[in-house]
Design a protein around this motif. Structure first.
Motif, mmCIF file in Angstrom:
data_model
loop_
_atom_site.group_PDB
_atom_site.id
_atom_site.type_symbol
_atom_site.label_atom_id
_atom_site.label_comp_id
_atom_site.label_asym_id
_atom_site.label_seq_id
_atom_site.Cartn_x
_atom_site.Cartn_y
_atom_site.Cartn_z
ATOM 1 N N GLY A 113 5.904 1.940 -1.856
ATOM 2 C CA GLY A 113 5.870 0.683 -2.608
ATOM 3 C C GLY A 113 4.502 0.011 -2.586
ATOM 4 N N THR A 116 1.269 -0.415 2.986
ATOM 5 C CA THR A 116 0.049 -0.274 3.797
ATOM 6 C C THR A 116 -1.173 -0.826 3.050
ATOM 7 N N ARG A 143 5.254 8.858 10.451
ATOM 8 C CA ARG A 143 4.204 9.454 9.625
ATOM 9 C C ARG A 143 2.825 9.141 10.208
ATOM 10 N N GLN A 149 -4.005 6.052 7.822
ATOM 11 C CA GLN A 149 -4.354 5.363 6.571
ATOM 12 C C GLN A 149 -4.724 3.904 6.846
ATOM 13 N N THR A 250 3.822 -5.087 -6.425
ATOM 14 C CA THR A 250 2.649 -4.229 -6.644
ATOM 15 C C THR A 250 2.726 -3.558 -8.008
ATOM 16 N N ARG A 251 1.646 -2.883 -8.351
ATOM 17 C CA ARG A 251 1.516 -2.137 -9.614
ATOM 18 C C ARG A 251 1.733 -3.024 -10.832
ATOM 19 N N ASP A 253 -0.594 -3.962 -12.449
ATOM 20 C CA ASP A 253 -1.639 -3.507 -13.373
ATOM 21 C C ASP A 253 -1.065 -2.465 -14.334
ATOM 22 N N GLY A 278 -3.928 -3.020 -8.497
ATOM 23 C CA GLY A 278 -4.709 -1.787 -8.457
ATOM 24 C C GLY A 278 -4.818 -1.271 -7.039
HETATM 25 P P1 GDP Z 1 3.486 2.476 1.401
HETATM 26 O O1 GDP Z 1 4.139 3.813 1.587
HETATM 27 O O2 GDP Z 1 4.464 1.440 0.953
HETATM 28 O O3 GDP Z 1 2.685 2.035 2.568
HETATM 29 O O4 GDP Z 1 2.493 2.651 0.136
HETATM 30 P P2 GDP Z 1 0.918 2.788 0.102
HETATM 31 O O5 GDP Z 1 0.258 1.516 0.506
HETATM 32 O O6 GDP Z 1 0.500 4.024 0.814
HETATM 33 O O7 GDP Z 1 0.695 2.935 -1.470
HETATM 34 C C1 GDP Z 1 1.151 4.057 -2.213
HETATM 35 C C2 GDP Z 1 0.193 4.307 -3.381
HETATM 36 O O8 GDP Z 1 0.241 3.216 -4.293
HETATM 37 C C3 GDP Z 1 -1.256 4.411 -2.953
HETATM 38 O O9 GDP Z 1 -1.873 5.448 -3.692
HETATM 39 C C4 GDP Z 1 -1.858 3.057 -3.321
HETATM 40 O O10 GDP Z 1 -3.237 3.136 -3.591
HETATM 41 C C5 GDP Z 1 -1.058 2.709 -4.560
HETATM 42 N N1 GDP Z 1 -0.968 1.257 -4.801
HETATM 43 C C6 GDP Z 1 -0.619 0.272 -3.929
HETATM 44 N N2 GDP Z 1 -0.619 -0.936 -4.541
HETATM 45 C C7 GDP Z 1 -0.981 -0.728 -5.837
HETATM 46 C C8 GDP Z 1 -1.151 -1.596 -6.978
HETATM 47 O O11 GDP Z 1 -0.972 -2.821 -6.950
HETATM 48 N N3 GDP Z 1 -1.508 -0.986 -8.142
HETATM 49 C C9 GDP Z 1 -1.724 0.379 -8.236
HETATM 50 N N4 GDP Z 1 -2.060 0.885 -9.417
HETATM 51 N N5 GDP Z 1 -1.551 1.213 -7.190
HETATM 52 C C10 GDP Z 1 -1.197 0.673 -5.995
#
Ligand code: GDP
Length: 298
Positions: A113, A116, A143, A149, A250-251, A253, A278
């Motif tokens: 999501g 991190t 993990r 990371q 998130t996302r 963008d 992003g």
């Molecule tokens: P976690 O498993 O929840 O900790 O997720 P991560 O922080 O590892 O994020 C998973 C992927 O989503 C990574 O490649 C991040 O760079 C990407 N990501 C996180 N936030 C955003 C966002 O707001 N926009 C975009 N486009 N990608 C994001």
């Protein structure tokens, strides 16, 4: 693609004769279009229904002003109501409770999501905008890559991470983070919990335990804004089980239409505090209800 709602409404109203005020029938016709637009933007059905009801009450009987068409007028009423619902208590937006150091912030959510990444983005913001000394700790014992990371991101943004000690449980790590934050004089410590592909009891029990140990000032749910109704169900689940203080979407963008934000606010009653825009460490903003309202209306 979607036809612009304003154009659609103008089309509807062109067929109506202008009267002195918006009649109930005018409003009903227009709001049928609004309901379709909301559903197309991935707002859930009950939320769309309640929303349309609230707007009907506001719009019926309103005097039609000379400067705008009735269609534009209804769009304005809908826009304002969207902002009103999305905004909630606006003092919650873009703020974190980080007084009384060391203030714990618990980050929760499903795997992938953006948890991190968002932890590091918020740490950077707290450091640069608010001059806070921040410690980040990964509790993802399943993990090792996730722990690394966070460490790498910490180095990149100049924020400390708690040293990784193999074999510790999430509760052990939380205790160590708490202790380290007190001893070394950090203002804030952020706990990046493990995610799972879906909600399960082990995950929730683990987060509950960490919450009991640290009494976080903020429990932030990080969810992918592109997952629409799934994001809302995730929020309901986390809030019901452990209680959250706010949401980071998130996302945003991406090309989602933002309907999840409206359902999220309406269903959970919890504020959307920030949005991710992003992958970069600066790609985090305070939530702007007016922008999302504009996006939903298309
Ligand atoms: P976690 O498993 O929840 O900790 O997720 P991560 O922080 O590892 O994020 C998973 C992927 O989503 C990574 O490649 C991040 O760079 C990407 N990501 C996180 N936030 C955003 C966002 O707001 N926009 C975009 N486009 N990608 C994001």
């Amino acid at each position: 693609m979607f036809e612009n709602l304003s154009d659609r409404l103008s089309g509807v109203f062109d067929k109506l004769t202008k009267q002195g005020a918006l009649s109930e029938d005018d409003v009903k016709t227009a709001l049928r279009e609004v309901r379709v637009a909301l559903l197309e933007a991935d707002v859930s059905l009950p939320v769309a229904r309640d929303f349309v009801k609230a707007v009907t009450e506001k719009a019926t009987g309103q005097a039609v002003t000379k400067s705008v068409t009735p269609g534009q007028q209804v769009v304005k009423i809908v826009h304002d109501e969207l902002v009103h619902v999305l905004q909630g208590d606006e003092t919650d937006i873009g703020t974190l409770k980080v007084d009384n150091p060391p203030a714990p912030i618990l980050m929760v959510g499903l795997q992938g999501g953006g948890k991190t990444t968002t932890t590091a983005k918020l740490a950077k913001r707290l450091k640069e905008k608010h001059g806070k000394r921040v410690l980040m700790a990964s509790l993802d014992v399943y993990r090792p890559a996730a722990m690394d990371q966070l460490k790498v991101l910490g180095e990149q943004i100049g924020v400390d991470t708690l040293p990784i000690v193999p074999g510790q449980s999430p509760a052990d790590i939380a205790k160590r983070a708490k202790q380290q934050a007190s001893m070394a004089g950090y203002d804030v410590y952020m706990l990046d919990t493990a995610g799972r592909l879906s909600i399960d009891d082990t995950l929730m029990a683990e987060v509950e335990e960490v919450k009991a140990i640290t009494s976080p000032r903020e429990t932030l749910l990080v969810v992918d804004g592109l997952t629409g109704q799934d994001a809302v169900h995730t929020a309901e689940n986390f809030d019901g089980r452990i209680g959250i203080s706010g949401v980071v979407l998130t996302r945003m963008d991406g090309d989602g239409r933002g309907g999840a934000a409206l359902s999220m606010r309406a269903v959970t009653g919890k504020p959307i505090k920030f949005v991710g825009l992003g992958e970069k460490m600066d790609a985090l903003e305070e939530f702007h209800p007016d922008r999302v309202a504009g996006r939903i209306l298309g």
